[in-house]
Design an enzyme around this catalytic site. Sequence first.
Site, mmCIF file in Angstrom:
data_model
loop_
_atom_site.group_PDB
_atom_site.id
_atom_site.type_symbol
_atom_site.label_atom_id
_atom_site.label_comp_id
_atom_site.label_asym_id
_atom_site.label_seq_id
_atom_site.Cartn_x
_atom_site.Cartn_y
_atom_site.Cartn_z
ATOM 1 N N GLU A 1 13.394 38.172 -18.244
ATOM 2 C CA GLU A 1 13.500 37.737 -19.642
ATOM 3 C C GLU A 1 12.251 37.016 -20.173
ATOM 4 O O GLU A 1 11.779 37.329 -21.268
ATOM 5 C CB GLU A 1 14.740 36.855 -19.812
ATOM 6 C CG GLU A 1 14.964 36.464 -21.249
ATOM 7 C CD GLU A 1 16.247 35.679 -21.475
ATOM 8 O OE1 GLU A 1 17.330 36.198 -21.197
ATOM 9 O OE2 GLU A 1 16.143 34.543 -21.950
ATOM 10 N N ARG B 1 17.726 39.671 -27.353
ATOM 11 C CA ARG B 1 16.551 39.023 -26.733
ATOM 12 C C ARG B 1 15.251 39.781 -27.020
ATOM 13 O O ARG B 1 14.386 39.908 -26.161
ATOM 14 C CB ARG B 1 16.727 38.887 -25.208
ATOM 15 C CG ARG B 1 17.832 37.984 -24.780
ATOM 16 C CD ARG B 1 17.651 36.526 -25.235
ATOM 17 N NE ARG B 1 18.794 35.758 -24.852
ATOM 18 C CZ ARG B 1 19.936 35.736 -25.567
ATOM 19 N NH1 ARG B 1 20.036 36.383 -26.705
ATOM 20 N NH2 ARG B 1 20.963 35.027 -25.148
ATOM 21 N N SER C 1 17.500 31.502 -18.389
ATOM 22 C CA SER C 1 17.802 32.784 -17.725
ATOM 23 C C SER C 1 16.506 33.497 -17.353
ATOM 24 O O SER C 1 15.675 33.759 -18.219
ATOM 25 C CB SER C 1 18.585 33.700 -18.663
ATOM 26 O OG SER C 1 19.788 33.082 -19.013
HETATM 27 C C1 LIG Z 1 17.121 25.206 -19.505
HETATM 28 C C2 LIG Z 1 16.808 26.362 -20.440
HETATM 29 C C3 LIG Z 1 17.827 26.969 -21.146
HETATM 30 C C4 LIG Z 1 17.552 28.020 -22.021
HETATM 31 N N1 LIG Z 1 18.585 28.595 -22.693
HETATM 32 C C5 LIG Z 1 18.361 29.614 -23.536
HETATM 33 C C6 LIG Z 1 19.449 30.219 -24.246
HETATM 34 O O1 LIG Z 1 20.591 29.801 -24.161
HETATM 35 N N2 LIG Z 1 19.166 31.271 -25.050
HETATM 36 C C7 LIG Z 1 17.893 31.739 -25.210
HETATM 37 O O2 LIG Z 1 17.716 32.705 -25.970
HETATM 38 N N3 LIG Z 1 16.851 31.189 -24.556
HETATM 39 C C8 LIG Z 1 17.042 30.140 -23.717
HETATM 40 N N4 LIG Z 1 15.998 29.578 -23.047
HETATM 41 C C9 LIG Z 1 14.634 30.114 -23.227
HETATM 42 C C10 LIG Z 1 13.762 29.299 -24.237
HETATM 43 O O3 LIG Z 1 14.360 28.054 -24.497
HETATM 44 C C11 LIG Z 1 13.573 30.022 -25.561
HETATM 45 O O4 LIG Z 1 13.048 31.306 -25.350
HETATM 46 C C12 LIG Z 1 12.635 29.259 -26.511
HETATM 47 O O5 LIG Z 1 12.642 29.874 -27.783
HETATM 48 C C13 LIG Z 1 11.194 29.151 -26.004
HETATM 49 O O6 LIG Z 1 10.493 28.253 -26.837
HETATM 50 P P1 LIG Z 1 9.095 27.664 -26.397
HETATM 51 O O7 LIG Z 1 8.530 26.912 -27.561
HETATM 52 O O8 LIG Z 1 9.230 26.881 -25.151
HETATM 53 O O9 LIG Z 1 8.257 28.995 -26.146
HETATM 54 P P2 LIG Z 1 7.083 29.231 -25.093
HETATM 55 O O10 LIG Z 1 7.655 29.338 -23.731
HETATM 56 O O11 LIG Z 1 6.008 28.230 -25.307
HETATM 57 O O12 LIG Z 1 6.568 30.663 -25.538
HETATM 58 C C14 LIG Z 1 7.363 31.813 -25.318
HETATM 59 C C15 LIG Z 1 6.615 33.036 -25.858
HETATM 60 O O13 LIG Z 1 6.472 32.915 -27.270
HETATM 61 C C16 LIG Z 1 5.082 32.887 -27.653
HETATM 62 N N5 LIG Z 1 4.992 31.906 -28.747
HETATM 63 C C17 LIG Z 1 5.410 30.608 -28.714
HETATM 64 N N6 LIG Z 1 5.251 30.060 -29.940
HETATM 65 C C18 LIG Z 1 4.715 31.021 -30.754
HETATM 66 C C19 LIG Z 1 4.342 31.079 -32.124
HETATM 67 N N7 LIG Z 1 4.491 30.026 -32.936
HETATM 68 N N8 LIG Z 1 3.841 32.243 -32.600
HETATM 69 C C20 LIG Z 1 3.702 33.317 -31.805
HETATM 70 N N9 LIG Z 1 4.031 33.336 -30.487
HETATM 71 C C21 LIG Z 1 4.535 32.195 -29.972
HETATM 72 C C22 LIG Z 1 4.322 32.492 -26.400
HETATM 73 O O14 LIG Z 1 3.004 32.989 -26.416
HETATM 74 C C23 LIG Z 1 5.185 33.155 -25.331
HETATM 75 O O15 LIG Z 1 4.887 34.532 -25.262
HETATM 76 C C24 LIG Z 1 16.229 28.496 -22.170
HETATM 77 C C25 LIG Z 1 15.185 27.863 -21.463
HETATM 78 C C26 LIG Z 1 15.466 26.801 -20.615
HETATM 79 C C27 LIG Z 1 14.341 26.101 -19.876
#
Ligand SMILES: Cc1cc2nc3c(=O)[nH]c(=O)nc-3n(C[C@H](O)[C@H](O)[C@H](O)COP(=O)(O)OP(=O)(O)OC[C@H]3O[C@@H](n4cnc5c(N)ncnc54)[C@H](O)[C@@H]3O)c2cc1C
Length: 332
Positions: A328, A160, A234
């Site tokens: 996380e 992570r 998480s």
């Molecule tokens: C129901 C649920 C289940 C999940 N299960 C998992 C799992 O099984 N495993 C796991 O690892 N995670 C899990 N996650 C967490 C999440 O899905 C991941 O971390 C995902 O990659 C986040 O993507 P996002 O586009 O929503 O990021 P955001 O929440 O929009 O951003 C997260 C971070 O990344 C930065 N960021 C976003 N895009 C960029 C970019 N292009 N360049 C630079 N920085 C950027 C943002 O500034 C922020 O700091 C889960 C979340 C939910 C809601």
Amino acid sequence: MKIQENISIKDLNSLRVNQLTRYFCSIETIEECKEAIEFSISKKVPCLFIGEGSNIVFTKDYDGLLIKNNILGKKEQDSRTIEIFSGENWHNFVDWTISNNRYGLENLALIPGTVGAAPIQNIGAYGKEVSSFINEIKTINTITAEERIYAKEDCEFSYRSSVFQNQNNLFITSVIFETSLDADVDISYDSLKDYIKTSAKEVKTLTPKDVFNYVSALRRNVLPDHNKEFNVGSFFKNLTLMEEEFNNLTNIIKVPFYKSNSLYKVPSAFLIERAGWKGKGLDNIRVSNKHSLVLTTTGNLKGKEVIKFANSIVDDIHNKFKVKLEIEPTLI
Ligand SMILES: Cc1cc2nc3c(=O)[nH]c(=O)nc-3n(C[C@H](O)[C@H](O)[C@H](O)COP(=O)(O)OP(=O)(O)OC[C@H]3O[C@@H](n4cnc5c(N)ncnc54)[C@H](O)[C@@H]3O)c2cc1C
């Protein structure tokens, strides 16, 4: 590109925390990304990129330019290698790979979010991590406007975590993946293996598409739907303990663990459950009764209420078991 001022970010984050951002825009091209960066420089405010907001907690109003990433597209390099632009939806991409005979990502089905956010915390599930499939990552520095390609070795991937975490000045524009041509599947992760065993299908006949479907169904069973019970997956990382810390913990409570090299991985959900938090909480935020690592909200709260509640769990676990849970998602 339209810049809006003082808008609510409630619909931009999956916890539905109700805070404001001073400026907001949405980008569809790299040129618009550069324009947005120039705007933030001219206003002397920081900028922050957001994908689907499924791994971010706004602890207060954001005093800068929030940039929603909608940069889409794919460039196929060869039958194994493909460049994906960072605003693409992760699950749709995984689905596409399998339909196009590119295998390996099926265990990572149904993780919410964008392709560009996937490397940031090195998303993982059911025994796989995205870093295993990444060749290169293309970025733009939001301070110097320098474009840089990170080779996998420079990304410092671990559980992570990556070099991109907490570096708000790097925008990931695209990710170059290398998948497999070989349709072998890996269902060695215990909970996935047990789930598949209950199905009618013979394990040795499983295809990557079957695993994709099983992983999706299993996730729907064990996790609350973030569109109804708002959450960021998480909220706490699993514990990674040195031998002495692990021995201290097992003197207090016997825990399930997985040993890798000299480190012990302990599921934080087990401790949260044993401390009595499962399904418990306040009117607007609680520990999910489906999964103890997930905090769900009613969408009617401020970021500081989320942090106060999360800290009460961290403190309680520390008091009871003398270990410190780590949050996380990204805290802003
Ligand atoms: C129901 C649920 C289940 C999940 N299960 C998992 C799992 O099984 N495993 C796991 O690892 N995670 C899990 N996650 C967490 C999440 O899905 C991941 O971390 C995902 O990659 C986040 O993507 P996002 O586009 O929503 O990021 P955001 O929440 O929009 O951003 C997260 C971070 O990344 C930065 N960021 C976003 N895009 C960029 C970019 N292009 N360049 C630079 N920085 C950027 C943002 O500034 C922020 O700091 C889960 C979340 C939910 C809601």
